[in-house]
Design an enzyme around this catalytic site. Structure first.
Site, mmCIF file in Angstrom:
data_model
loop_
_atom_site.group_PDB
_atom_site.id
_atom_site.type_symbol
_atom_site.label_atom_id
_atom_site.label_comp_id
_atom_site.label_asym_id
_atom_site.label_seq_id
_atom_site.Cartn_x
_atom_site.Cartn_y
_atom_site.Cartn_z
ATOM 1 N N ARG A 42 0.939 -1.261 -0.015
ATOM 2 C CA ARG A 42 0.135 -0.005 0.208
ATOM 3 C C ARG A 42 0.846 1.259 -0.022
ATOM 4 O O ARG A 42 0.625 2.266 -0.659
ATOM 5 C CB ARG A 42 -1.198 -0.110 1.248
ATOM 6 C CG ARG A 42 -1.979 -1.131 1.059
ATOM 7 C CD ARG A 42 -2.929 -1.162 2.327
ATOM 8 N NE ARG A 42 -3.963 -2.244 1.871
ATOM 9 C CZ ARG A 42 -5.106 -2.552 2.581
ATOM 10 N NH1 ARG A 42 -5.599 -1.643 3.227
ATOM 11 N NH2 ARG A 42 -5.575 -3.693 2.432
ATOM 12 N N ASP A 155 -17.303 4.607 9.255
ATOM 13 C CA ASP A 155 -16.062 4.165 8.951
ATOM 14 C C ASP A 155 -15.331 5.376 9.085
ATOM 15 O O ASP A 155 -15.453 6.432 8.762
ATOM 16 C CB ASP A 155 -16.025 3.338 7.670
ATOM 17 C CG ASP A 155 -15.023 2.436 7.562
ATOM 18 O OD1 ASP A 155 -15.054 1.318 7.779
ATOM 19 O OD2 ASP A 155 -13.645 3.021 7.257
#
Length: 293
Positions: A42, A155
């Site tokens: 990532r 979230d």
């Protein structure tokens, strides 16, 4: 920071430690050596998108321009793995036991307003709250007009929340669902969108999507019949887990449920709940005062 390069990019121990400490400070998520490969992948994508030469350059950017980079970095590094009706036994339990229980109890109540409140507290790209909405409609659609039903979906990642609110997915995401569920709650795209599906308006109308960091203040004022907190607790250290369980406890109605992921448990906080099934925990109807943390 040290390079230690042997390919185009290599993640030094110092850089990995910086990322772990930064993520833990900002989100409470605990990354360890087992997550190094995930962080590398990532992080590599981040420096490509930012057109930087090294991980060290981006660490410096985070330190010098935190206001500009923090949200982008957290979105890129946090894990978002989900599916419709993941851990299906939780939704089966809601439909077979919990929703009928709530309906029955409130029918007996003298209160005029009948309501159901459910919180999906790490909703990722939305499959969990939409699965909850399907379960509610399958259980009580004929009575829905008599009830105030709301699902809160939160979230930390603003990107996945945007996708969740949009409600558009690849057709393959619902291939395993029964055909009648697909036809009832999902709309197949046409033309250039023929490989996509969109969740129906009646599902989206039940859900409010909001960004929320679980370690920050929770602005909700009411209590919830059911809280889903699945496959997120594992990313926090033990003290943070216990603090979160204490906060969840306070936001659950007496007799309500806290639902965790398959590899999670309440630890020392188990004593304040009874077991309702696999990783399903019930708050007592009559609750003792409990200490936070």
């Amino acid at each position: 920071m040290a390079d230690e390069r042997h390919e185009d990019h290599s993640l030094s121990s110092k850089e990995f430690k910086f990322v772990c400490e930064y993520v833990h400070t900002k989100t409470g998520i605990l990354l360890n050596e087992s997550k190094r490969e995930m962080v590398y992948r990532r992080f590599s994508r981040i420096i490509r998108e930012r057109k930087l030469n090294s991980f060290s350059d981006y660490c410096h950017l985070l330190q010098t321009k935190p206001d500009e980079e923090e949200n982008y970095f957290i979105n890129a590094i946090t894990t978002n793995l989900t599916s419709f009706f993941r851990e299906k036994h939780h939704f089966d339990y809601l439909q077979a036991h919990e929703i009928p229980k709530i309906l029955s109890q409130q029918k007996k109540s003298r209160e005029q307003k009948k309501s159901i409140r459910i919180w999906s507290s790490a909703c990722s790209t939305g499959e969990e709250p939409y699965s909850i909405a399907v379960t509610l409609l399958e259980s009580m659609e004929a009575q829905l007009q008599e009830w105030d039903v709301k699902i809160l979906a939160t979230d930390i990642d603003s990107n996945v929340l945007a996708k969740a609110a949009e409600g558009i997915y690849d057709q393959s995401r619902i291939d395993d669902l029964p055909k009648e569920i697909q036809q009832r709650y999902f709309i197949k795209g046409t033309g250039s969108n023929s490989k996509n599906i969109k969740v129906s308006k009646k599902l989206r109308d039940l859900i409010t999507f909001k960004q929320l960091n679980l370690l920050h203040d929770w602005p909700m004022t009411g209590l919830f019949d059911v809280i889903f907190c699945r496959n997120v607790i594992i990313y926090f250290d033990k003290p943070t887990q216990q603090e979160l369980f204490a906060r969840y406890y306070e936001y659950i109605k007496p007799g309500g449920l806290l639902i965790l992921g398959h590899s999670e448990n309440l630890g020392a906080y188990q004593k304040y709940f009874s077991n309702g099934g696999r990783t399903i925990f019930r708050k007592p109807e009559v609750c003792d005062q409990v200490a936070a943390g």
